[in-house]
Design a protein around this motif. Structure first.
Motif, PDB file in Angstrom:
ATOM      1  N   ASP A  32       0.820  -1.212   0.000  1.00  0.00           N
ATOM      2  CA  ASP A  32       0.000   0.000   0.000  1.00  0.00           C
ATOM      3  C   ASP A  32       0.853   1.262   0.000  1.00  0.00           C
ATOM      4  OD1 ASP A  32      -2.215  -1.534  -0.038  1.00  0.00           O
ATOM      5  OD2 ASP A  32      -2.754  -1.246   2.061  1.00  0.00           O
ATOM      6  N   ASN A  33       1.942   1.248   0.776  1.00  0.00           N
ATOM      7  CA  ASN A  33       2.807   2.427   0.861  1.00  0.00           C
ATOM      8  C   ASN A  33       3.397   2.782  -0.499  1.00  0.00           C
ATOM      9  OD1 ASN A  33       2.391   2.821   3.557  1.00  0.00           O
ATOM     10  ND2 ASN A  33       4.236   1.732   4.200  1.00  0.00           N
ATOM     11  N   THR A  61       0.737   3.783  -3.227  1.00  0.00           N
ATOM     12  CA  THR A  61       0.250   5.147  -3.037  1.00  0.00           C
ATOM     13  C   THR A  61       1.303   6.161  -3.451  1.00  0.00           C
ATOM     14  OG1 THR A  61      -1.066   4.377  -1.182  1.00  0.00           O
ATOM     15  CG2 THR A  61      -0.748   6.735  -1.357  1.00  0.00           C
ATOM     16  N   ARG A  62       2.574   5.845  -3.185  1.00  0.00           N
ATOM     17  CA  ARG A  62       3.654   6.757  -3.531  1.00  0.00           C
ATOM     18  C   ARG A  62       3.832   6.838  -5.048  1.00  0.00           C
ATOM     19  NH1 ARG A  62       8.678   4.509  -1.340  1.00  0.00           N
ATOM     20  NH2 ARG A  62       8.988   3.867  -3.468  1.00  0.00           N
ATOM     21  N   PRO A 117      -3.013   7.841  -4.215  1.00  0.00           N
ATOM     22  CA  PRO A 117      -4.040   7.020  -3.576  1.00  0.00           C
ATOM     23  C   PRO A 117      -5.211   6.690  -4.495  1.00  0.00           C
ATOM     24  CG  PRO A 117      -3.885   9.206  -2.544  1.00  0.00           C
ATOM     25  CD  PRO A 117      -2.732   9.073  -3.482  1.00  0.00           C
ATOM     26  N   PHE A 160      -4.066   4.282  -7.350  1.00  0.00           N
ATOM     27  CA  PHE A 160      -3.693   2.988  -6.779  1.00  0.00           C
ATOM     28  C   PHE A 160      -4.935   2.165  -6.455  1.00  0.00           C
ATOM     29  CE2 PHE A 160      -2.096   0.535  -2.934  1.00  0.00           C
ATOM     30  CZ  PHE A 160      -1.472  -0.430  -3.711  1.00  0.00           C
ATOM     31  N   ARG A 161      -5.946   2.811  -5.910  1.00  0.00           N
ATOM     32  CA  ARG A 161      -7.195   2.105  -5.614  1.00  0.00           C
ATOM     33  C   ARG A 161      -7.820   1.573  -6.892  1.00  0.00           C
ATOM     34  NH1 ARG A 161      -8.500   5.749  -1.526  1.00  0.00           N
ATOM     35  NH2 ARG A 161      -9.662   7.039  -2.969  1.00  0.00           N
TER      36      ARG A 161
END
Ligand SMILES: [Zn+2]
Length: 54
Positions: free
Chosen positions: A21-22, A25-26, A30, A33-34
């Motif tokens: 997730d980190n 998102t980077r 966000p 990525f979702r």
């Protein structure tokens, strides 16, 4: 056990994408990525259904 493509940390087995997730998102932000994750999960669930029918 799956590993993150970027930082090599462990990802839970349920994850459809090989990025944590980190990092996701980077790299994508966000929102993006979702969207990517939900696309991957959709594709995988279709694949699982096809494999199950063999
Ligand atoms: Zn990572």
């Amino acid at each position: 056990m799956a590993k993150c493509t970027y930082c090599r940390c462990q990802i839970s087995d349920g994850s459809a994408i090989e990025v944590c997730d980190n990092c996701g998102t980077r790299v994508w932000g966000p929102k993006m990525f979702r969207a990517i994750k939900s696309n991957m999960e959709e594709a995988r669930s279709r694949g699982d259904l096809e494999q199950g029918s063999v």
